[in-house]
Design a protein around this motif. Structure first.
Motif, PDB file in Angstrom:
ATOM      1  N   ARG A 154      27.332  86.803  42.934  1.00  0.00           N
ATOM      2  CA  ARG A 154      28.725  86.868  43.389  1.00  0.00           C
ATOM      3  C   ARG A 154      29.526  85.756  42.722  1.00  0.00           C
ATOM      4  O   ARG A 154      29.102  84.605  42.708  1.00  0.00           O
ATOM      5  CB  ARG A 154      28.805  86.711  44.903  1.00  0.00           C
ATOM      6  CG  ARG A 154      28.162  87.865  45.633  1.00  0.00           C
ATOM      7  CD  ARG A 154      28.243  87.650  47.093  1.00  0.00           C
ATOM      8  NE  ARG A 154      27.453  86.443  47.402  1.00  0.00           N
ATOM      9  CZ  ARG A 154      27.188  85.994  48.596  1.00  0.00           C
ATOM     10  NH1 ARG A 154      27.666  86.621  49.622  1.00  0.00           N
ATOM     11  NH2 ARG A 154      26.453  84.920  48.780  1.00  0.00           N
TER      12      ARG A 154
ATOM     13  N   HIS B 259      32.711  83.450  42.766  1.00  0.00           N
ATOM     14  CA  HIS B 259      33.739  82.958  43.676  1.00  0.00           C
ATOM     15  C   HIS B 259      34.069  81.522  43.307  1.00  0.00           C
ATOM     16  O   HIS B 259      33.421  80.910  42.469  1.00  0.00           O
ATOM     17  CB  HIS B 259      33.291  83.079  45.134  1.00  0.00           C
ATOM     18  CG  HIS B 259      31.910  82.551  45.387  1.00  0.00           C
ATOM     19  ND1 HIS B 259      31.615  81.218  45.479  1.00  0.00           N
ATOM     20  CD2 HIS B 259      30.735  83.202  45.534  1.00  0.00           C
ATOM     21  CE1 HIS B 259      30.317  81.071  45.689  1.00  0.00           C
ATOM     22  NE2 HIS B 259      29.761  82.264  45.721  1.00  0.00           N
ATOM     23  N   ARG B 260      35.053  80.990  43.927  1.00  0.00           N
ATOM     24  CA  ARG B 260      35.514  79.636  43.610  1.00  0.00           C
ATOM     25  C   ARG B 260      34.483  78.564  43.949  1.00  0.00           C
ATOM     26  O   ARG B 260      34.512  77.489  43.385  1.00  0.00           O
ATOM     27  CB  ARG B 260      36.817  79.338  44.360  1.00  0.00           C
ATOM     28  CG  ARG B 260      37.965  80.191  43.910  1.00  0.00           C
ATOM     29  CD  ARG B 260      39.202  79.877  44.740  1.00  0.00           C
ATOM     30  NE  ARG B 260      40.240  80.816  44.465  1.00  0.00           N
ATOM     31  CZ  ARG B 260      41.376  80.494  43.863  1.00  0.00           C
ATOM     32  NH1 ARG B 260      41.586  79.274  43.472  1.00  0.00           N
ATOM     33  NH2 ARG B 260      42.280  81.416  43.652  1.00  0.00           N
ATOM     34  N   ARG B 261      33.577  78.847  44.871  1.00  0.00           N
ATOM     35  CA  ARG B 261      32.576  77.859  45.281  1.00  0.00           C
ATOM     36  C   ARG B 261      31.397  77.771  44.326  1.00  0.00           C
ATOM     37  O   ARG B 261      30.486  76.984  44.548  1.00  0.00           O
ATOM     38  CB  ARG B 261      32.022  78.216  46.664  1.00  0.00           C
ATOM     39  CG  ARG B 261      32.964  78.103  47.802  1.00  0.00           C
ATOM     40  CD  ARG B 261      32.212  78.259  49.128  1.00  0.00           C
ATOM     41  NE  ARG B 261      31.255  79.342  49.139  1.00  0.00           N
ATOM     42  CZ  ARG B 261      31.494  80.560  49.602  1.00  0.00           C
ATOM     43  NH1 ARG B 261      32.683  80.858  50.080  1.00  0.00           N
ATOM     44  NH2 ARG B 261      30.549  81.479  49.590  1.00  0.00           N
ATOM     45  N   SER B 262      31.366  78.587  43.286  1.00  0.00           N
ATOM     46  CA  SER B 262      30.197  78.651  42.407  1.00  0.00           C
ATOM     47  C   SER B 262      29.799  77.286  41.869  1.00  0.00           C
ATOM     48  O   SER B 262      28.614  76.944  41.824  1.00  0.00           O
ATOM     49  CB  SER B 262      30.442  79.613  41.248  1.00  0.00           C
ATOM     50  OG  SER B 262      30.538  80.927  41.713  1.00  0.00           O
TER      51      SER B 262
ATOM     52  N   SER C 164      25.442  83.074  36.764  1.00  0.00           N
ATOM     53  CA  SER C 164      26.867  82.772  36.869  1.00  0.00           C
ATOM     54  C   SER C 164      27.544  82.744  35.504  1.00  0.00           C
ATOM     55  O   SER C 164      28.669  83.226  35.356  1.00  0.00           O
ATOM     56  CB  SER C 164      27.082  81.431  37.567  1.00  0.00           C
ATOM     57  OG  SER C 164      26.672  81.527  38.903  1.00  0.00           O
TER      58      SER C 164
END
Length: 139
Positions: free
Chosen positions: A72, A74-77, A124
């Motif tokens: 997934r 997302h900004r938290r990666s 990622s």
């Protein structure tokens, strides 16, 4: 914020609680070999998993979950990868410096943490590369 905590920390905590609370800080404590149950297989052989086996199984299952989480975007990666890397460093340092962690089980947990970090970055980066190519194709 809690979603950024890697699941590979669970076996680390579990191992340390068992090692220092129940095994008295000893890597050779018999608690690691305590039999959980006996299962007679179709072959007629008895399979007797122990506590160390259970921790390893939990770690592998959580690694699979971490790999799925890495797919997934997302900004938290970045935060996820940073925290996973910190957990991996804790594993490596503990394996090298703490006597109670000088076991094959803990080494396996350390390898699982390393694979988690490598897989997370690789997945990622692949996803980000696809996003960039899709964005450029739309322009």
């Amino acid at each position: 914020m809690i979603a950024a905590v890697p699941l590979t920390i669970v076996p680390l905590i579990l191992y340390n609680v068992i090692a220092f609370v129940f095994a008295g800080g000893s890597a050779t404590s018999p608690i690691w070999q305590s039999e959980l149950f006996t299962l007679t297989l179709v072959s007629g052989q008895a399979w007797v998993p122990n506590l160390a086996d259970l921790i390893a199984v939990v770690a592998v299952i959580l690694l699979g979950t971490e790999v799925i989480k890495a797919t997934r975007v997302h900004r938290r990666s970045v935060l996820d990868h940073l925290v996973s890397t910190v957990v991996m460093v804790v594993y490596v340092v503990e394996f090298l410096a703490v006597g109670a962690a000088a076991t094959s089980t803990f080494f396996l947990l350390t390898v699982i943490a390393v694979v988690d970090v490598m897989a997370g970055f690789t997945i990622s980066l692949g996803a980000a590369r696809r996003d960039i190519s899709v964005d450029q194709g739309e322009a």
